[in-house]
Design a protein around this motif. Structure first.
Motif, PDB file in Angstrom:
ATOM      1  N   GLY A 184       0.796  -1.219   0.000  1.00 52.58           N
ATOM      2  CA  GLY A 184       0.000   0.000   0.000  1.00 52.58           C
ATOM      3  C   GLY A 184       0.828   1.269   0.000  1.00 52.58           C
ATOM      4  O   GLY A 184       0.296   2.365   0.170  1.00 52.58           O
ATOM      5  N   ARG A 185       2.135   1.136  -0.189  1.00 55.31           N
ATOM      6  CA  ARG A 185       3.029   2.289  -0.190  1.00 55.31           C
ATOM      7  C   ARG A 185       3.426   2.636  -1.616  1.00 55.31           C
ATOM      8  O   ARG A 185       3.598   1.750  -2.457  1.00 55.31           O
ATOM      9  CB  ARG A 185       4.300   1.977   0.621  1.00 55.31           C
ATOM     10  CG  ARG A 185       4.038   1.555   2.054  1.00 55.31           C
ATOM     11  CD  ARG A 185       3.478   2.690   2.883  1.00 55.31           C
ATOM     12  NE  ARG A 185       3.227   2.309   4.252  1.00 55.31           N
ATOM     13  CZ  ARG A 185       4.140   2.368   5.219  1.00 55.31           C
ATOM     14  NH1 ARG A 185       5.373   2.776   4.942  1.00 55.31           N
ATOM     15  NH2 ARG A 185       3.845   2.010   6.445  1.00 55.31           N
ATOM     16  N   PRO A 186       3.585   3.909  -1.902  1.00 52.05           N
ATOM     17  CA  PRO A 186       4.036   4.283  -3.249  1.00 52.05           C
ATOM     18  C   PRO A 186       5.473   3.841  -3.492  1.00 52.05           C
ATOM     19  O   PRO A 186       6.353   4.058  -2.656  1.00 52.05           O
ATOM     20  CB  PRO A 186       3.921   5.809  -3.239  1.00 52.05           C
ATOM     21  CG  PRO A 186       3.991   6.212  -1.802  1.00 52.05           C
ATOM     22  CD  PRO A 186       3.349   5.095  -1.039  1.00 52.05           C
ATOM     23  N   ALA A 187       5.696   3.177  -4.595  1.00 47.65           N
ATOM     24  CA  ALA A 187       7.034   2.705  -4.958  1.00 47.65           C
ATOM     25  C   ALA A 187       7.167   2.763  -6.471  1.00 47.65           C
ATOM     26  O   ALA A 187       7.254   1.731  -7.136  1.00 47.65           O
ATOM     27  CB  ALA A 187       7.261   1.290  -4.434  1.00 47.65           C
ATOM     28  N   PRO A 188       7.172   3.974  -7.020  1.00 47.05           N
ATOM     29  CA  PRO A 188       7.154   4.103  -8.486  1.00 47.05           C
ATOM     30  C   PRO A 188       8.386   3.516  -9.166  1.00 47.05           C
ATOM     31  O   PRO A 188       8.284   2.955 -10.256  1.00 47.05           O
ATOM     32  CB  PRO A 188       7.073   5.617  -8.701  1.00 47.05           C
ATOM     33  CG  PRO A 188       7.598   6.224  -7.432  1.00 47.05           C
ATOM     34  CD  PRO A 188       7.191   5.288  -6.350  1.00 47.05           C
ATOM     35  N   HIS A 189       9.562   3.615  -8.519  1.00 41.42           N
ATOM     36  CA  HIS A 189      10.771   3.093  -9.150  1.00 41.42           C
ATOM     37  C   HIS A 189      10.765   1.556  -9.160  1.00 41.42           C
ATOM     38  O   HIS A 189      11.131   0.939 -10.168  1.00 41.42           O
ATOM     39  CB  HIS A 189      12.014   3.613  -8.429  1.00 41.42           C
ATOM     40  CG  HIS A 189      12.106   5.108  -8.410  1.00 41.42           C
ATOM     41  ND1 HIS A 189      12.206   5.860  -9.553  1.00 41.42           N
ATOM     42  CD2 HIS A 189      12.080   5.999  -7.376  1.00 41.42           C
ATOM     43  CE1 HIS A 189      12.259   7.142  -9.244  1.00 41.42           C
ATOM     44  NE2 HIS A 189      12.185   7.248  -7.926  1.00 41.42           N
TER      45      HIS A 189
END
Length: 222
Positions: A184-189
């Protein structure tokens, strides 16, 4: 040494004990292999094993040697091609060997070579030094680096296989992507990386890492 059946003691030689221990690892896993269980399988009392091995670690040294013996024997063979082909082939063979055995990577971790291994290891260092035109110390470090990479990679692979299956996971689902989604955490890379190359495991990742090491060796040799 005592035995519960006539003639059993005379048949209890080191090689028979080691072969039985390797079979037990296949059946019950490394954690399931105990000296007591091995003695029961051999139909002897547990103290009888200590006539042959000082402790379980010494036994595992012999089991790991038996498991890797054919691979060790092939190590010193002089390659028809260049050194990079030789070391890549040996690394792939080592990975296949470890994957073919239950707890294969864990079994070789922390074990020490037996006296009969040293001529083969010595010849392997000599072969690499010859085909790569480098010093023996450089050859040894290169071989240790590659073998350590392979064992560590397989350790992760087999660790993933040993995990309890998640009932919510679909068969064949990518564990890395599922973990990313569940966080649920943003991790775009990370997300972009997984979209680009897939899971950070498996055949392609192994070959990529092996290629990095071989390229590094090439630079160092130059």
């Amino acid at each position: 040494m005592t035995s519960s059946s006539p003639g059993r003691a005379t048949r209890l030689d080191r090689h028979h004990v080691v072969r039985t221990a390797l079979r037990l690892v296949e059946e019950v896993g490394l954690d399931g292999l105990t000296m007591r269980r091995l003695a029961t399988e051999l139909d002897v009392k547990a103290p009888a094993l200590y006539w042959h091995f000082a402790n379980k670690q010494e036994l595992l040294d012999h089991v790991a040697h038996l498991m890797t013996l054919d691979w060790l024997r092939a190590l010193p063979e002089v390659p028809a091609g260049a050194w990079d082909e030789w070391i890549t082939t040996r690394a792939r063979d080592y990975r296949r060997l470890l994957l073919s055995r239950r707890d294969g990577a864990r079994l070789v971790a922390g074990t020490r070579p037996l006296a009969e291994s040293f001529p083969l290891l010595d010849a392997a260092v000599g072969t690499f030094a010859q085909v790569a035109d480098c010093r023996p110390g450089t050859a040894l470090r290169c071989l240790v680096t590659v073998n350590t990479y392979v064992a560590g990679f397989v350790l992760e692979e087999q660790g993933e296989l040993d995990r309890e299956p998640d009932p919510a996971e679909q068969p064949g689902a990518d564990p890395a992507r599922l973990a990313l989604l569940r966080s649920g955490r943003p991790a775009p890379h990370l997300s972009a990386a997984i979209d680009e190359v897939g899971a950070p495991s498996g055949e392609e990742t192994f070959e990529y890492g092996l290629g990095l090491i071989v390229e590094g060796v090439r630079v160092r040799l130059a």
